[in-house]
Scaffold this active site. Sequence first.
Site, short mmCIF file in Angstrom:
data_model
loop_
_atom_site.label_atom_id
_atom_site.label_comp_id
_atom_site.label_asym_id
_atom_site.label_seq_id
_atom_site.Cartn_x
_atom_site.Cartn_y
_atom_site.Cartn_z
N HIS A 230 0.84 -1.20 0.00
CA HIS A 230 0.00 0.00 0.00
C HIS A 230 0.88 1.25 0.00
CE1 HIS A 230 -2.93 2.77 2.24
NE2 HIS A 230 -3.50 2.52 1.08
N GLU B 14 0.03 -0.41 -4.77
CA GLU B 14 -1.03 0.58 -4.88
C GLU B 14 -0.40 1.96 -4.79
OE1 GLU B 14 -4.09 3.35 -2.96
OE2 GLU B 14 -2.06 2.78 -2.38
N ASP C 10 -0.90 6.49 -5.84
CA ASP C 10 -1.92 7.55 -5.84
C ASP C 10 -1.58 8.65 -6.84
OD1 ASP C 10 -3.53 6.65 -3.43
OD2 ASP C 10 -1.52 6.76 -2.58
N HIS D 167 -0.43 10.94 -2.28
CA HIS D 167 -1.71 10.54 -1.71
C HIS D 167 -2.57 11.74 -1.31
CE1 HIS D 167 -4.51 9.41 1.53
NE2 HIS D 167 -4.69 8.33 0.79
#
Length: 309
Positions: free
Chosen positions: A50, A78, A80, A93
Amino acid sequence: MVSGLLALCMLSCDGQSSRDTLKVLDLNGFLDLQNFFAHTGHDIPLLSAHRGGKLDGYPENSIAAFENVLKHTHAFFEVDPRLTKDSVIVLMHDKTLERTTTGSGKVSDHTLAELKRLRLKDAQGNVTEYQIPTLKEALDWSLGKTVLNLDKKDVPLSLTVKKLKEWQMEGHVMLTIHSAEEAKFYLDHSQKFMFSAFVRNKEEYEDYAKLQIPWDHMIAYVGPLDKPETKELYALLNGKGVMCMVSAAPTYDKEASEELRRTKYQQVIENGADILESDRPIEVSRALHQKVKSAGSSPKKVFFKEVVN
């Protein structure tokens, strides 16, 4: 998304770092992506890191963090994407810069040149030498090493499609989607998109079925908790060949000790999840080492390689 996602893909992980090799996912296009993420019943548990994890000295959403994880374990990531003032897509993020960089204000109020003058902070707030990467820089780095799962932030879907097609990256990335309608939008532009799809209950499952979204174009994010009622959802999705992902980032990652976290990580996989997403990817790789080792005969082992860095 809590994302974005997971991969306990640690075929040869021993929990030790190597400066000379990376544990990579050797995926070369959309068919490999489909085969790698298909549920077969004989799969290696996968790990999604993440934002690249929260490790001392390695800022989230940085190429340095991604590469450090791959020194320890196979994983996908993952990330952003956000837009700069001059419409460049970068990895960040938050809407604002204060928490993760030496800058201040909104990302969207700064040009790429301005952002490149900043330095990233790690999870403890320590300033590092690393810069904010553009999405293109991160995607170029990822080829032959791993898969980036692009969470949905402020980048319009149409611009995501335009850029991925311009960069010829369809079939090399995963897209987080929050609805069947978003999946349909992407597929109307290209049949080479793979999704990390929010399918947290039977109603959302039915939405994808009604719009006839191909099940072999997705993994399913089922939520941040492994609950008894989730087993029915696992069965429905696995029956369609879909791997299911639980995100430990907002839940099990926050247990007080590594021993407690290890127990939770192992239980999530034992209870039927195929993928675990975590802010602690290297720790998760240690917890699942034996489970991964016992799956060493999986036909998917051909995708797990080690290369000289």
